[in-house]
Write an enzyme that holds these catalytic residues in place. Structure first.
Site, short mmCIF file in Angstrom:
data_model
loop_
_atom_site.label_atom_id
_atom_site.label_comp_id
_atom_site.label_asym_id
_atom_site.label_seq_id
_atom_site.Cartn_x
_atom_site.Cartn_y
_atom_site.Cartn_z
N LYS A 85 0.86 -1.18 0.00
CA LYS A 85 0.00 0.00 0.00
C LYS A 85 0.89 1.22 0.00
CE LYS A 85 -4.48 0.76 0.22
NZ LYS A 85 -5.61 -0.14 -0.13
N ASP A 125 -7.01 4.17 -4.44
CA ASP A 125 -7.67 4.01 -3.14
C ASP A 125 -8.32 5.38 -2.91
OD1 ASP A 125 -7.70 1.93 -0.74
OD2 ASP A 125 -7.49 3.89 0.19
N1 GLU Z 1 -7.43 0.04 -2.84
C1 GLU Z 1 -8.14 -1.16 -3.17
C2 GLU Z 1 -8.16 -2.09 -1.97
O1 GLU Z 1 -8.18 -1.62 -0.85
C3 GLU Z 1 -7.67 -1.81 -4.44
C4 GLU Z 1 -6.24 -2.17 -4.53
C5 GLU Z 1 -5.81 -2.64 -5.90
O2 GLU Z 1 -6.63 -2.76 -6.80
O3 GLU Z 1 -4.62 -2.93 -6.03
O4 GLU Z 1 -8.22 -3.29 -2.07
#
Ligand code: GLU
Length: 462
Positions: free
Chosen positions: A116, A156
């Site tokens: 992340k 996100d």
């Molecule tokens: N931010 C999204 C999550 O919390 C998607 C992450 C992504 O697609 O890599 O899963």
């Protein structure tokens, strides 16, 4: 070093304890005591990258923000997870999100590790040019650390297709490579169909299985009153899918307040949801729409409030889809008092530990269908990253699948995710007589064991 030694990281600590407590309270460590070591190892990120992001605002001033990428775990595949642009972003928040992402990604069954990143940059009130300049500067540093086989970020909170586009363009310029290094791309340049819809649709597909299982196949979304928080991408598409399946959407919200039906009848319409989506593209608040006569006659707007305690009439399903810790212990009790039977998180760690304790105690103390059944974000909202995984597969193969193909794979992944959590809970947790299995324990154990076993094969612990 273990997570317990990091008291200055409260959100990460919360996510770690939530996972660790469900593992401790199951028979996992009795059956496999060596997995305690795996828990210690998995709770430390493989790598944390922190950097300076300097950009120029529209007045020509130098602005400085912090940039981060937590490359948490690569046992199952390249680091994978979104980028969050929000003033609250710090290392604790990104470590909690990265930690959750490891197990969520494992639950999709696809080959993705967990990561992340993001920045404390606040997109609210910024012009499109400022956002572009920020994204370019952010990617100028991040591009040194990512790649389609290394680390594949996505969106996100605060990062939509527009920001992904600006960042993709900068990556391509500096690295001179067109590759699937980001997901959530535009449809004409490598993005997967259904990716924007995937998290919201996936939550609803997951809850369909909860409803079907708990009611012995007798019930569905038809006639259900669904309270949703948030009004971003997850909330919007969850709401549209609920309506398509015959349910009523009775609330939405944003960081400034909640918008709720002012009668026990009716639902938000798809047109109203599209109007909200349109103002969100312009980074505006729901309050601006709420004061128009069409909205004011049908809805009440409560500044500073969350939906849970303010709904008029019964709640059958609650889908927290805004941000972390958006359901407190008292709000969990209020949801139960309002008749809520299903709660599933579109957001990551939407419920506080107090709220989870309330939901889980109620599930334990009540037989089957009369209990509240709680699904954590790492299972219920896995559809977003799952379709990101499908986007990576399409990019690698240089193909584009149809919406029907992607949607049908998404449905299959959400079904597997539900059934895996259920079966794992049945294997490792002894439920009170007649109660439903714990989806939080089952999902945590299923995700953790998959990652722990891969790490053992790689010699990461022994
Ligand atoms: N931010 C999204 C999550 O919390 C998607 C992450 C992504 O697609 O890599 O899963």
């Amino acid at each position: 070093m273990t997570a317990q030694n990091l008291p200055h990281e409260p959100e990460f600590e919360q996510a770690y304890k939530e996972l660790a407590s469900t593992l401790e309270n199951s028979t996992l460590f009795q059956k496999k005591p060596e997995f305690r070591k795996a828990l210690q190892v998995v709770s430390v990120p493989e790598r944390v990258i922190q950097f300076r992001v300097v950009w120029e605002d529209d007045q020509g001033n130098v602005q400085i923000n912090r940039g981060f990428r937590v490359q948490f775990n690569s046992a199952l595949g390249p680091y994978k997870g979104g980028l969050r642009f929000h003033p609250s972003v710090n290392l604790s928040i990104l470590k909690f999100l990265g930690f959750e992402q490891i197990f969520k990604n494992a639950l999709t069954g696809l080959n993705m590790g967990g990561g992340k990143g993001g920045s404390d940059f606040d997109p609210k009130g910024k012009s499109d040019n400022e956002i572009r300049r920020f994204c370019v500067s952010f990617m100028t540093e991040l591009c040194k650390h990512i790649g389609q086989d290394t680390d594949v970020p996505a969106g996100d909170i605060g990062v939509t297709g527009r920001e992904v586009g600006f960042m993709f363009g900068q990556y391509k310029k500096i690295r001179n490579q067109w590759e699937g290094v980001l997901t959530g791309k535009g449809g004409s340049w490598g993005g997967s169909l259904i990716r924007p819809e995937a998290t919201g649709y996936g939550v609803v597909y997951y809850v369909e299985h909860m409803i079907k299982h708990a009611s012995g196949g007798k019930e569905s979304f038809a006639g259900k009153r669904v309270a949703i928080s948030g009004s971003g991408n997850v909330a919007q598409y969850a709401a549209l899918k609920v309506i398509e399946l015959g349910g009523s959407v009775i609330s939405l919200s944003d960081s400034q307040g909640a918008l709720l039906l002012n009668s026990e009848e009716g639902s938000f319409t798809p047109e109203e949801i599209n109007q909200i989506a349109a103002i969100k593209v312009e980074r505006k608040q729901i309050s601006e729409l709420a004061s128009t006569s069409a909205f004011a006659s049908k809805f009440k707007y409560i500044p500073g409030a969350r939906p849970w305690t303010n709904v008029t009439g019964r709640i059958d399903v609650a889908l927290p889809s805004a941000t972390q810790n958006e359901v407190s212990g008292d709000e969990a009790k209020a949801l139960i008092a309002a008749g809520c039977k299903f709660i599933a998180e579109g957001s990551n760690m939407g419920s506080t530990q107090d709220a989870i304790d309330v939901f889980e105690a109620h599930r334990e103390a009540n037989a089957g269908a009369s209990a509240i059944w709680y699904a954590p974000g790492k299972a219920a909202n896995a559809g977003g990253v799952a379709v990101s995984g499908l986007e990576m597969a399409q990019n690698s193969a240089r193909v584009n699948w149809t919406s029907e193909e992607v949607d049908s794979r998404l449905k299959g992944i959400m079904e597997d995710c539900f059934k895996n959590g259920l079966a794992t809970a049945q294997e490792y947790v002894t439920p009170a007589a007649g109660s439903l299995p714990s989806l939080v324990a089952g999902s945590n154990i299923a995700g953790f064991t998959k990652v722990a076993e891969a790490m053992k094969d790689h010699g990461d612990w022994w």
